[in-house]
Design a protein around this motif. Structure first.
Motif, mmCIF file in Angstrom:
data_model
loop_
_atom_site.group_PDB
_atom_site.id
_atom_site.type_symbol
_atom_site.label_atom_id
_atom_site.label_comp_id
_atom_site.label_asym_id
_atom_site.label_seq_id
_atom_site.Cartn_x
_atom_site.Cartn_y
_atom_site.Cartn_z
ATOM 1 N N LEU A 159 -0.789 0.311 -8.008
ATOM 2 C CA LEU A 159 -0.066 -0.118 -6.835
ATOM 3 C C LEU A 159 -0.487 -1.581 -7.070
ATOM 4 O O LEU A 159 -1.368 -2.363 -7.481
ATOM 5 C CB LEU A 159 -0.846 0.181 -5.738
ATOM 6 C CG LEU A 159 -0.485 1.688 -5.234
ATOM 7 C CD1 LEU A 159 -1.316 1.787 -3.786
ATOM 8 C CD2 LEU A 159 0.983 1.640 -4.847
ATOM 9 N N VAL A 201 -4.200 2.198 1.402
ATOM 10 C CA VAL A 201 -4.000 2.649 -0.081
ATOM 11 C C VAL A 201 -4.674 4.077 0.067
ATOM 12 O O VAL A 201 -5.820 4.311 0.315
ATOM 13 C CB VAL A 201 -4.705 1.828 -1.045
ATOM 14 C CG1 VAL A 201 -4.637 2.549 -2.388
ATOM 15 C CG2 VAL A 201 -4.074 0.611 -1.061
ATOM 16 N N GLY A 210 0.901 -1.135 0.021
ATOM 17 C CA GLY A 210 -0.221 -0.079 -0.003
ATOM 18 C C GLY A 210 0.954 1.435 -0.080
ATOM 19 O O GLY A 210 2.136 1.155 0.082
#
Length: 114
Positions: free
Chosen positions: A18, A110, A9
């Protein structure tokens, strides 16, 4: 002792990518349904994606942008997230479940922001 440990994250700009990882230990999760869930502040935890031995399932919000995969040899679950949006900001949790067994990781944050 069963453990699920998420990583990957971070802070990313809108449109960025990501890759989350979930390292599982304590037993083999080969036969388990594994998945990613997320929880944004003030909201309930929601499904992002799940994967079993032969199929995947995605929330509508994740379809076309996220991809879930697993490496049973490494006991690791992944979530590739592309075209991230601010509304994807949340704490992302790894889950493994089978029969009466249901395990959760601690989550990885995140944040999608410019």
């Amino acid at each position: 002792q069963v453990q699920l440990v998420e990583s990957g994250g971070g802070l990313v700009q809108p449109g960025g990518s990501l890759r989350l990882s979930c390292a599982a230990s304590g037993r083999s999760f080969t036969g388990y349904t594994m998945g990613w869930y997320r929880q944004a502040p003030g909201k309930q935890r929601e499904l992002v994606a799940t994967i079993t031995s032969g199929s995947t399932n995605y929330a509508d919000s994740a379809k076309g942008r996220f991809s879930i995969s697993r490496d049973n040899a490494k006991n690791t679950l992944y979530l590739q997230m592309n075209s991230l949006k601010p509304e994807d900001t949340a704490l992302y949790y790894c889950n493994a479940r089978w029969s009466v067994y249901n395990y959760w990781g601690q989550g990885t944050q995140v944040t999608v922001s410019s």
